[in-house]
Design an enzyme around this catalytic site. Structure first.
Site, PDB file in Angstrom:
ATOM      1  N   GLU A   1       1.621  -0.670  -4.970  1.00 23.13           N
ATOM      2  CA  GLU A   1       0.723   0.443  -5.311  1.00 23.13           C
ATOM      3  C   GLU A   1       1.611   1.668  -5.495  1.00 23.13           C
ATOM      4  O   GLU A   1       1.980   2.337  -4.535  1.00 23.13           O
ATOM      5  CB  GLU A   1      -0.307   0.702  -4.204  1.00 23.13           C
ATOM      6  CG  GLU A   1      -1.342   1.711  -4.667  1.00 23.13           C
ATOM      7  CD  GLU A   1      -2.070   2.462  -3.556  1.00 23.13           C
ATOM      8  OE1 GLU A   1      -3.127   3.042  -3.835  1.00 23.13           O
ATOM      9  OE2 GLU A   1      -1.580   2.502  -2.412  1.00 23.13           O
TER      10      GLU A   1
ATOM     11  N   ASP B   1       0.823  -1.212   0.000  1.00 22.68           N
ATOM     12  CA  ASP B   1       0.000   0.000   0.000  1.00 22.68           C
ATOM     13  C   ASP B   1       0.861   1.268   0.000  1.00 22.68           C
ATOM     14  O   ASP B   1       1.879   1.331   0.693  1.00 22.68           O
ATOM     15  CB  ASP B   1      -0.861  -0.025   1.269  1.00 22.68           C
ATOM     16  CG  ASP B   1      -1.860   1.105   1.329  1.00 22.68           C
ATOM     17  OD1 ASP B   1      -2.879   1.014   0.642  1.00 22.68           O
ATOM     18  OD2 ASP B   1      -1.612   2.082   2.067  1.00 22.68           O
TER      19      ASP B   1
HETATM   20  C1  GLC Z   1      -3.994   3.281  -0.485  1.00 29.82           C
HETATM   21  C2  GLC Z   1      -5.264   2.468  -0.384  1.00 29.82           C
HETATM   22  C3  GLC Z   1      -6.363   3.358   0.097  1.00 29.82           C
HETATM   23  C4  GLC Z   1      -5.994   3.861   1.483  1.00 29.82           C
HETATM   24  C5  GLC Z   1      -4.650   4.567   1.457  1.00 29.82           C
HETATM   25  C6  GLC Z   1      -4.113   4.761   2.840  1.00 29.82           C
HETATM   26  O1  GLC Z   1      -4.071   4.253  -1.451  1.00 29.82           O
HETATM   27  O2  GLC Z   1      -5.549   1.885  -1.621  1.00 29.82           O
HETATM   28  O3  GLC Z   1      -7.607   2.717   0.133  1.00 29.82           O
HETATM   29  O4  GLC Z   1      -6.973   4.749   1.944  1.00 29.82           O
HETATM   30  O5  GLC Z   1      -3.674   3.825   0.779  1.00 29.82           O
HETATM   31  O6  GLC Z   1      -3.730   3.536   3.396  1.00 29.82           O
END
Ligand code: GLC
Length: 584
Positions: free
Chosen positions: A299, A245
């Site tokens: 991500e 993440d």
């Molecule tokens: C990422 C996740 C999102 C979350 C953020 C903070 O972007 O996909 O859903 O709110 O991180 O953890």
């Protein structure tokens, strides 16, 4: 252009002797004629990965929130859909301030979802069905209810426990101003003030997301050790990989300098700093020590493809979400240029590309593609813009065939196989996303793509919860979803679900889609994207509003719409086809 990205020559060391072995049962249907050992080993290079958002998938115990029991009931549905792996958004113990992305304990499942033995059972059952499991790890922050943060907060200024986070005294005469002007991604200041043990106002702590998500200090070796141990915990339990993440954000400039968000300095004080890569190099070693190696999936929201590719160097992550593709409008020139840039960036490091249309953070693509401006940007969600859902649905079908035919991995966000759209009329008092609340509703947030799935029946909860449930679904479902339930679409080849099943089975069976060959085919029509893969497999997507010509000497394998005229060789607007070359 033909790309043959570098394969695994420079890949990490293979498993060491005595490493933990995954219990995955290889599904018989995965094997293809040219499924080499190395391809099989690196399953993420062309896997179809389905994102389960546990709160909204299926509610087994009737409390209105999805859970592991619900997922287990529907594992056969996922296997039948034809995906290769499941990625679970966080299922750990959490106060749910950001729907589980505020983790209080990585080694426990939130009681709302089930418990650890149930997670173990789920992983084993999924493996039996040939489905791999990816769990979500959130390195940038934890929950303010995590034991570390509670201890740090109680310990007071100067305590060692505070060094795991970013505690700082405030500015101003009494420290009443935050340490700097950084703003939270979710709106409002990125700092919250704490009270001293004696109750007087004390230090501030940094949270780039909600106040309930304090940022970790990755300069502290304990933070590194703990995360590597968490990775091993889940790999030992059978997880085949992790989704990482907010992967660009854990490293911070220790000076915490102010900057102008309109023109941030390079390097940025907290996005994509060079020192973030040492985290993932260490994680790669952890993943590589398993047999088979576990996958690291990032991500990585970065506009610069060169910086993006740095995360995919042979000793870092294996793969990352292609958000440029997701952000792109339904426009042939824009998509072609993203596809080319994707190939170039990935080939430079020998990584496999990915293709992503939706996830739990963005407006569902049936809705996006039904708008005059079909691009996506967090800053401009275009909530409430005029939307033609029939057009969006037609394009979503065409988009699936196009993306599934590209070399690389493919992601499906739960519900897209049912043709769900963004739910835009959720009343303000039912909205849950901290983005909505922290921006005072200026940003409508992400609830609209997180509405619980419709499984069966004529009215809410559409089989999401069992009969006699004690609570309604945690977000309201549209009353008109009766014909979008899995049950209503089952067995109908023309439904979105039937189409997904056919397309995924076709992708598996198609020899030409299991190598990384790719060649653009020349076309005089600027509205058309046409390319050839191996074994005479051709994909043609007509992204324009006018009919296009089908290439000669091909037969149709699969079309995204019913109106393809094979005799007159006409491909209607917003339609894609898979073709096979035949002798002329
Ligand atoms: C990422 C996740 C999102 C979350 C953020 C903070 O972007 O996909 O859903 O709110 O991180 O953890």
């Amino acid at each position: 252009m033909t790309i043959r990205p570098v394969r695994a020559g420079s890949a990490p060391p293979c498993a060491e002797d005595g490493a933990v072995t995954s219990p995955i049962k290889e599904p018989a249907h995965v094997a293809t004629a040219n499924d080499t050992a190395s391809q099989h080993h690196e399953w993420w290079r062309d896997a179809v990965i389905y994102q389960v958002y546990p709160r909204s998938f299926a509610d087994g115990d009737g409390d209105g929130v999805g859970d592991l029991a619900g997922v287990r009931q529907h594992l056969p549905y996922l296997a039948e859909l034809g995906v290769d792996a499941l990625w679970f958004s966080p299922w750990y113990a959490s106060p749910q301030a950001d729907a589980g992305y505020d983790v209080a304990d990585y080694r426990r499942i939130d009681p709302m979802f089930g418990d650890l033995s149930e997670a173990g059972a789920l992983i084993a059952e999924a493996h039996e069905l040939g489905l791999r499991i990816v769990v979500d790890i959130v390195p940038n922050h934890v929950s303010d209810q995590h034991a570390w943060f509670r201890e740090a907060r109680e310990a007071g200024p100067g305590a060692e426990a505070r060094d795991l986070f970013w505690f700082r005294p405030g500015r101003g005469t009494d420290g009443e101003l935050p340490p700097n002007e950084w703003q939270s991604v979710f709106g409002g200041p990125a700092w919250t003030r704490t009270a001293n043990p004696d109750g007087t106002p004390g230090e501030w702590y940094l949270h780039l997301f909600a106040p309930e998500q304090p940022d970790l200090n990755w300069n502290n070796p304990k933070v590194r050790e703990e995360h590597e141990s968490v990775l091993r915990f889940w790999f030992d339990l059978g997880a085949d990989g992790v989704r990482i993440d907010s992967a660009t954000m854990p490293a911070k400039d220790p000076e915490l300098p102010d900057f102008d968000p309109a023109s941030p300095p390079v390097p940025h004080p907290y996005i994509d700093r060079d020192d973030v890569h040492s985290i993932y190099r260490a994680w790669r070693e952890v993943a590589a020590a398993y047999s088979p190696p576990r996958a690291l999936i990032g991500e990585v929201w970065l506009a610069d493809p060169v910086r993006f590719a740095h995360y995919l160097r042979p000793d870092e992550m294996h793969t990352a979400f292609n958000f440029d593709y997701l952000n792109s409008p339904w426009d042939p020139a824009a998509l072609r240029s993203v596809i080319d840039a994707t190939f170039d960036a990935h080939a430079s490091v020998g990584a496999a590309p990915t293709w992503v249309l939706s996830n739990h953070d963005v407006t569902r693509h049936v809705t996006r593609y039904g708008r005059a401006d079909s691009s996506y940007g967090h800053a401009l969600r275009q909530h409430g813009t005029s939307t033609d859902l029939a057009l969006g649905t037609r394009r979503a079908r065409a988009a699936l065939l196009l993306a599934l035919a590209l070399p690389g991995g493919h992601y499906i966000y739960q519900g897209e196989e049912l043709g769900l759209w963004e739910v835009e009329d959720i009343p303000a008092e039912r909205r849950q996303d901290p983005i909505f609340h922290r921006t005072g509703g200026t940003d409508i947030g992400r609830d609209g793509c997180r509405v619980p799935l419709p499984w069966s029946g004529q009215e809410p909860p559409f089989g999401f919860s069992p009969a006699g449930a004690s609570a309604p679904p945690w977000l309201p479902q549209p009353a008109d979803w009766a014909d979008h339930t899995a049950e209503a679409q089952d067995g109908r080849a023309d439904s979105m679900l039937g189409f997904y099943r056919t397309a995924l089975a076709g992708r598996r069976a198609e020899q030409g889609l299991h190598n990384e060959e790719f060649t653009w085919l020349p076309s005089d029509d600027p509205g058309v994207l046409a390319f050839e893969r191996g074994a005479g497999f051709v994909c043609v997507a007509n992204l324009s509003a006018a009919p296009a010509a089908l290439p000669a000497d091909t037969e149709v394998v699969l079309a995204s719409g019913p109106e393809v005229d094979v005799t007159a060789r006409v491909l209607p607007p917003d339609t894609s086809v898979w073709l096979r070359r035949v002798r002329g």
